[in-house]
Design a protein around this motif. Structure first.
Motif, mmCIF file in Angstrom:
data_model
loop_
_atom_site.group_PDB
_atom_site.id
_atom_site.type_symbol
_atom_site.label_atom_id
_atom_site.label_comp_id
_atom_site.label_asym_id
_atom_site.label_seq_id
_atom_site.Cartn_x
_atom_site.Cartn_y
_atom_site.Cartn_z
ATOM 1 N N SER A 158 -10.974 -9.800 -3.980
ATOM 2 C CA SER A 158 -10.092 -8.711 -4.387
ATOM 3 C C SER A 158 -9.807 -7.795 -3.321
ATOM 4 O O SER A 158 -10.160 -7.794 -2.203
ATOM 5 C CB SER A 158 -11.095 -7.919 -5.450
ATOM 6 O OG SER A 158 -11.603 -8.287 -6.316
ATOM 7 N N PRO A 159 -8.609 -6.901 -3.647
ATOM 8 C CA PRO A 159 -7.977 -6.092 -2.486
ATOM 9 C C PRO A 159 -9.372 -5.133 -2.286
ATOM 10 O O PRO A 159 -10.117 -4.821 -3.101
ATOM 11 C CB PRO A 159 -7.003 -5.502 -3.087
ATOM 12 C CG PRO A 159 -6.527 -6.349 -4.298
ATOM 13 C CD PRO A 159 -7.819 -7.157 -4.704
ATOM 14 N N GLN A 213 -0.836 1.494 -9.107
ATOM 15 C CA GLN A 213 -1.771 2.551 -8.849
ATOM 16 C C GLN A 213 -1.242 3.761 -9.030
ATOM 17 O O GLN A 213 -0.558 4.170 -8.015
ATOM 18 C CB GLN A 213 -2.476 2.319 -7.723
ATOM 19 C CG GLN A 213 -3.703 3.611 -7.466
ATOM 20 C CD GLN A 213 -4.636 3.340 -8.527
ATOM 21 O OE1 GLN A 213 -5.031 2.573 -9.240
ATOM 22 N NE2 GLN A 213 -5.674 4.446 -8.240
ATOM 23 N N LEU A 214 -1.400 4.356 -10.200
ATOM 24 C CA LEU A 214 -0.633 5.892 -10.287
ATOM 25 C C LEU A 214 -1.540 7.013 -9.828
ATOM 26 O O LEU A 214 -1.231 7.978 -9.416
ATOM 27 C CB LEU A 214 -0.091 6.121 -11.439
ATOM 28 C CG LEU A 214 1.053 4.784 -12.138
ATOM 29 C CD1 LEU A 214 1.379 5.391 -13.640
ATOM 30 C CD2 LEU A 214 2.099 5.325 -11.381
ATOM 31 N N SER A 215 -2.983 6.769 -10.011
ATOM 32 C CA SER A 215 -3.681 7.949 -9.900
ATOM 33 C C SER A 215 -4.012 8.441 -8.275
ATOM 34 O O SER A 215 -4.269 7.274 -7.719
ATOM 35 C CB SER A 215 -5.066 7.669 -10.449
ATOM 36 O OG SER A 215 -4.952 7.855 -11.966
ATOM 37 N N ASP A 216 -4.266 9.339 -8.075
ATOM 38 C CA ASP A 216 -4.961 9.878 -6.925
ATOM 39 C C ASP A 216 -6.510 9.309 -7.008
ATOM 40 O O ASP A 216 -7.155 9.774 -7.851
ATOM 41 C CB ASP A 216 -4.825 11.285 -6.604
ATOM 42 C CG ASP A 216 -5.548 11.864 -5.209
ATOM 43 O OD1 ASP A 216 -6.316 11.188 -4.730
ATOM 44 O OD2 ASP A 216 -5.153 12.868 -4.847
ATOM 45 N N PRO A 217 -6.971 8.593 -6.139
ATOM 46 C CA PRO A 217 -8.351 8.125 -6.110
ATOM 47 C C PRO A 217 -9.260 9.322 -6.131
ATOM 48 O O PRO A 217 -10.532 8.738 -6.317
ATOM 49 C CB PRO A 217 -8.449 7.073 -4.861
ATOM 50 C CG PRO A 217 -7.197 7.744 -3.772
ATOM 51 C CD PRO A 217 -6.092 8.286 -4.572
ATOM 52 N N GLU A 218 -8.679 10.291 -5.546
ATOM 53 C CA GLU A 218 -9.796 11.429 -5.466
ATOM 54 C C GLU A 218 -10.089 11.937 -7.120
ATOM 55 O O GLU A 218 -10.996 12.826 -7.034
ATOM 56 C CB GLU A 218 -9.211 12.573 -4.503
ATOM 57 C CG GLU A 218 -9.232 12.016 -3.462
ATOM 58 C CD GLU A 218 -10.503 11.641 -2.452
ATOM 59 O OE1 GLU A 218 -11.615 12.295 -2.802
ATOM 60 O OE2 GLU A 218 -10.383 10.607 -1.943
ATOM 61 N N LYS A 232 0.918 -1.239 -0.047
ATOM 62 C CA LYS A 232 0.155 -0.048 0.214
ATOM 63 C C LYS A 232 0.894 1.266 0.102
ATOM 64 O O LYS A 232 1.546 1.397 0.897
ATOM 65 C CB LYS A 232 -0.920 0.065 0.959
ATOM 66 C CG LYS A 232 -2.047 -1.039 1.294
ATOM 67 C CD LYS A 232 -3.067 -0.719 2.308
ATOM 68 C CE LYS A 232 -2.295 -1.433 3.510
ATOM 69 N NZ LYS A 232 -3.283 -1.583 4.590
ATOM 70 N N GLY A 233 0.578 2.034 -1.122
ATOM 71 C CA GLY A 233 1.210 3.316 -1.108
ATOM 72 C C GLY A 233 2.884 3.266 -0.987
ATOM 73 O O GLY A 233 3.480 4.416 -0.444
ATOM 74 N N GLY A 251 0.339 5.114 -5.631
ATOM 75 C CA GLY A 251 1.620 4.536 -5.205
ATOM 76 C C GLY A 251 1.391 2.948 -4.694
ATOM 77 O O GLY A 251 2.631 2.615 -4.507
ATOM 78 N N SER A 252 0.328 2.336 -4.830
ATOM 79 C CA SER A 252 0.218 1.162 -4.255
ATOM 80 C C SER A 252 0.597 0.079 -5.249
ATOM 81 O O SER A 252 0.388 0.558 -6.713
ATOM 82 C CB SER A 252 -1.333 0.723 -3.886
ATOM 83 O OG SER A 252 -1.311 1.431 -2.680
ATOM 84 N N ILE A 253 1.246 -1.013 -5.032
ATOM 85 C CA ILE A 253 1.808 -2.150 -6.097
ATOM 86 C C ILE A 253 0.942 -3.304 -5.708
ATOM 87 O O ILE A 253 1.179 -3.970 -4.691
ATOM 88 C CB ILE A 253 3.273 -2.166 -5.870
ATOM 89 C CG1 ILE A 253 3.934 -0.688 -6.254
ATOM 90 C CG2 ILE A 253 3.724 -3.175 -6.807
ATOM 91 C CD1 ILE A 253 5.309 -0.489 -5.729
#
Length: 181
Positions: A137-138, A118-123, A9-10, A147-149
């Motif tokens: 699923s996660p 995950q490159l995008s900001d979820p907002e 995460k992140g 930044g999560s992998i």
């Protein structure tokens, strides 16, 4: 119980992700497709990164941790390409159920582990959820963090649901190994 995926995460900073998005947008763009060229199954734009040794080394670090802790599959210690993905609400960006192994491949290797960043900001977008079909699923609040992998065996069926607002960016790669037996 065996782990089906590993989530970090992140791990990559917001600044790192934003700079990567900015740099990748300058690469040549293509429509996303599948092994058999089905463009209805997938609506996305992709850009390919080759020879990015520093970035590959970062991702391989997480692949090796995940493989040691959960999968223990025979892999090569290199990535051949990375795919920057763009899923935009303007064209209903999505990728329906699929796996990352080309079972029709006649070469003596297969994709063994898949890596999604995950490159995008979820907002900045809605929809665009990453889901597995046959395993849990996660959680979105964990996986969606910028930044999560996520590392998982390439044979697991997964999808990205349609983006309904904004744009979702990701980086995907695969580690190969001797053919699945």
């Amino acid at each position: 119980m065996r782990d089906n995926w590993q989530l970090f995460k992140g791990e990559l900073t917001k600044a790192f992700c934003e700079k990567l998005i900015e740099n990748c947008k300058n690469l040549p763009e293509a429509d996303g497709a599948t092994f058999n060229g089905n463009q209805n199954h997938r609506r996305s734009k992709v850009r390919w990164l080759y020879g990015e040794k520093g970035l590959q080394d970062i991702l391989l670090h997480y692949v090796n941790i995940a493989n040691a802790e959960a999968f223990n599959v025979n892999i090569q210690q290199e990535m051949y390409e990375m795919q920057f993905g763009e899923y935009d609400a303007e064209y209903g960006g999505k990728y329906d159920w699929h796996h990352d192994v080309n079972w029709e491949n006649s070469k003596n290797f297969d994709r063994k582990l898949s890596i999604v960043v995950q490159l995008s900001d979820p907002e900045t977008y809605e929809g665009g959820d990453f889901e597995f079909s046959e395993v849990e699923s996660p959680k979105k609040e964990d996986w969606g963090k910028q930044g999560s992998i996520l590392v998982f065996p390439s044979y697991l069926t997964h999808r990205v649901t349609e983006v309904t607002s904004g744009v979702r960016y990701s980086l995907v790669s695969w580690v190969r190994g001797a053919r699945w037996r």
